[in-house]
Design an enzyme around this catalytic site. Structure first.
Site, PDB file in Angstrom:
ATOM      1  N   TYR A  84       0.828  -1.204   0.000  1.00  0.00           N
ATOM      2  CA  TYR A  84       0.000   0.000   0.000  1.00  0.00           C
ATOM      3  C   TYR A  84       0.865   1.257   0.000  1.00  0.00           C
ATOM      4  CZ  TYR A  84      -3.417   3.463   1.541  1.00  0.00           C
ATOM      5  OH  TYR A  84      -4.207   4.575   1.640  1.00  0.00           O
ATOM      6  N   THR A 119     -14.013   6.250   8.471  1.00  0.00           N
ATOM      7  CA  THR A 119     -14.857   5.754   7.393  1.00  0.00           C
ATOM      8  C   THR A 119     -15.414   4.401   7.820  1.00  0.00           C
ATOM      9  OG1 THR A 119     -13.077   4.539   6.293  1.00  0.00           O
ATOM     10  CG2 THR A 119     -13.385   6.853   5.635  1.00  0.00           C
TER      11      THR A 119
END
Length: 191
Positions: A84, A119
């Site tokens: 990532y 989120t």
């Protein structure tokens, strides 16, 4: 235009980590499959390059702006999220390269680079810890709190607005509560 009209702003926000990136395997690197590593690049970098290429004619016609959503992880090496982090670092380089390529043709390219924000996906990631995203990650942000979706959206809106940011291109705007400038962001702090 292929988009059915004028395209003033393209926000490339697809991305994230996945179950393909096993932290233990990533830490050992030898245990990660080539497929898992390449999937991180496809999701977090290549998809955004493809989106800009598909929208190029419309962006050029409108003198539009591109805002990529990257991550503070692009500037913070992390052995447990190597796929990532390195894909986001590649995206930041793409932002700068696209900015150079489009600047003389009237299109600006920038990114916002948030740290941890609240989120539904982030809440799912910490579900097993018995705490919230805010509780789990506030201490690794120098401002002692995580970001919000609204703060990230405001930064995107600013970079997308040709009247407010007309001379800004090739910028990776850290919306990260100070994480990028902190020297104490390590996996140890997240335990």
């Amino acid at each position: 235009a292929a988009f059915g009209g004028r395209l003033d702003v393209l926000v490339c926000s697809a991305g994230g980590s996945s179950s393909l990136e096993d932290p233990k395997a990533m830490a050992e690197f030898g245990g990660v499959s080539k497929e898992a590593f390449m999937n991180m690049y496809a999701l977090n970098c290549v998809s955004k390059v493809v989106a800009v290429a598909a929208a190029e004619a419309a962006l050029l016609a409108a003198g539009g702006a591109v805002v990529h959503v990257s991550s503070v992880s692009s500037v913070i090496p992390n052995d447990t999220w190597m796929g990532y982090s390195s894909a986001m670092a590649a995206l930041d380089h793409v932002v700068k390269s696209q900015a150079i390529g489009y600047a003389g043709r009237g299109v600006r390219v920038n990114s916002v680079n948030p740290a941890v924000i609240v989120t539904p996906l982030a809440e799912t990631m910490v579900k097993g810890l018995g705490t919230s995203v805010a509780g789990a990650f506030a201490l690794v942000h120098p401002v002692k709190r995580v970001g919000t979706v609204e703060e990230t959206a405001e930064a995107i809106a600013f970079l997308a607005d040709n009247s407010k940011s007309a001379s800004i291109t090739g910028t990776c705007l850290m919306v990260d509560g100070g994480c990028a400038v902190s020297t104490w962001w390590t996996a140890d702090k997240m335990k």
